[in-house]
Write an enzyme that holds these catalytic residues in place. Sequence first.
Site, PDB file in Angstrom:
ATOM      1  N   LYS A 157       0.830  -1.026  -0.071  1.00  0.00           N
ATOM      2  CA  LYS A 157       0.144   0.276   0.375  1.00  0.00           C
ATOM      3  C   LYS A 157       0.820   1.639   0.253  1.00  0.00           C
ATOM      4  O   LYS A 157       0.613   1.970  -0.408  1.00  0.00           O
ATOM      5  CB  LYS A 157      -1.047  -0.076   1.385  1.00  0.00           C
ATOM      6  CG  LYS A 157      -1.602  -0.715   1.072  1.00  0.00           C
ATOM      7  CD  LYS A 157      -2.840  -0.981   2.388  1.00  0.00           C
ATOM      8  CE  LYS A 157      -3.537  -2.792   2.063  1.00  0.00           C
ATOM      9  NZ  LYS A 157      -4.772  -2.663   3.243  1.00  0.00           N
ATOM     10  N   GLN A 177      -3.855  -0.942  10.126  1.00  0.00           N
ATOM     11  CA  GLN A 177      -4.022  -2.345   9.177  1.00  0.00           C
ATOM     12  C   GLN A 177      -4.788  -3.204   9.879  1.00  0.00           C
ATOM     13  O   GLN A 177      -4.578  -3.355  11.494  1.00  0.00           O
ATOM     14  CB  GLN A 177      -2.762  -3.083   8.499  1.00  0.00           C
ATOM     15  CG  GLN A 177      -2.505  -4.319   7.756  1.00  0.00           C
ATOM     16  CD  GLN A 177      -3.370  -3.883   6.840  1.00  0.00           C
ATOM     17  OE1 GLN A 177      -3.126  -3.056   5.544  1.00  0.00           O
ATOM     18  NE2 GLN A 177      -4.059  -5.589   6.709  1.00  0.00           N
ATOM     19  N   ASP A 202     -10.383   3.388   4.135  1.00  0.00           N
ATOM     20  CA  ASP A 202     -11.034   2.259   3.624  1.00  0.00           C
ATOM     21  C   ASP A 202     -12.784   1.753   3.947  1.00  0.00           C
ATOM     22  O   ASP A 202     -13.094   0.841   3.640  1.00  0.00           O
ATOM     23  CB  ASP A 202     -10.181   0.597   5.268  1.00  0.00           C
ATOM     24  CG  ASP A 202      -8.875   0.330   4.783  1.00  0.00           C
ATOM     25  OD1 ASP A 202      -8.894  -0.139   3.591  1.00  0.00           O
ATOM     26  OD2 ASP A 202      -8.621  -0.338   5.967  1.00  0.00           O
TER      27      ASP A 202
END
Length: 285
Positions: free
Chosen positions: A54, A98, A121
């Site tokens: 990412k 994460q 997200d």
Amino acid sequence: MSARILDGKALAARIRAGIRDEVAAGVAAGRPRPGLATVLVGDDPASHIYVRNKRRACEEVGFTNFHFELPAATERAELLARIAELNRDPAVHGILVQLPLPAAIDEQEVLLAVDPAKDADGFHPRNQGALLQGAAGLRPCTPRGVMALIDETGIELRGRRAVVVGRSNIVGKPVALMLLERHATVTICHSRTADLAAEVAAADVVVAAVGVAKLIQGDWIRPGAVVIDVGMNRDEAGRLCGDVDYAAAAERAGWITPVPGGVGPMTIAMLLRNTLDAAWSGYQP
Ligand code: NDP
């Protein structure tokens, strides 16, 4: 009949190149350079790989990446304080924590702590609520990637039968709502569905998000259907495979995503898209 392959790797590369051009042009015109903060807690090896990918993708499109690695023993209060700081930082437009977090930390509390306007997200309940209500918001990345792949086929979703297998908050449910938003007639299947084969056989579009290798049999697929396989599993030989028995399904489907190289690469492309939207769209949930 043999299905056409929906190449997620190629589509994701096109999307990333488009974002890179947009960023270069926007920044040259005086817009702020988009910034994504990545927060990694603990030493889960898979999470380290995901975050590294990412971060690399971020830098390739010209975003600033702010990276924080915290030890597994990090106190809840310390993590929340870090997130509060990122929420206040005007150079940070997207925040990605994460998952999974170490067991001692309440994931839901952490997701709630992220400013919904920076929720790259799309997991914050405010953004999930916006999706439910059909309001503007940051949509979760994998479902956004699924929709972009379906759009590549050029099929009109309005009035089509879509079957989503899986009802998680991060994939199944949001995909189902996004298909509904596009006027498909949507069925959501799960572990208690009575006759999965019959449900899948009725579908013009199948989205599999289960986590069981080759659960969806090739002969269940309606001839010509679009098959999107989100699953990431290992087969008997240890190779990466999806939730769909690919070879047999490709005999009947009109379009199908491979695993790997289908939905996977789209998730990061959509994380970048969400960060850009968060930076420049002025979205305030
Ligand atoms: P979850 O484990 O959270 O959800 C799985 C869902 O599948 C549940 O709703 C469960 O039903 C359902 N299910 C389980 N077994 C069956 C069965 N035998 N028949 C029908 N339904 C079943 O998984 P996620 O949604 O997080 O992920 C799904 C898959 O997608 C995984 O393989 C994951 O690795 C992959 N993934 C891939 C991503 C990518 O970028 N490519 C991103 C995210 C996930 P119930 O609710 O009844 O338990």
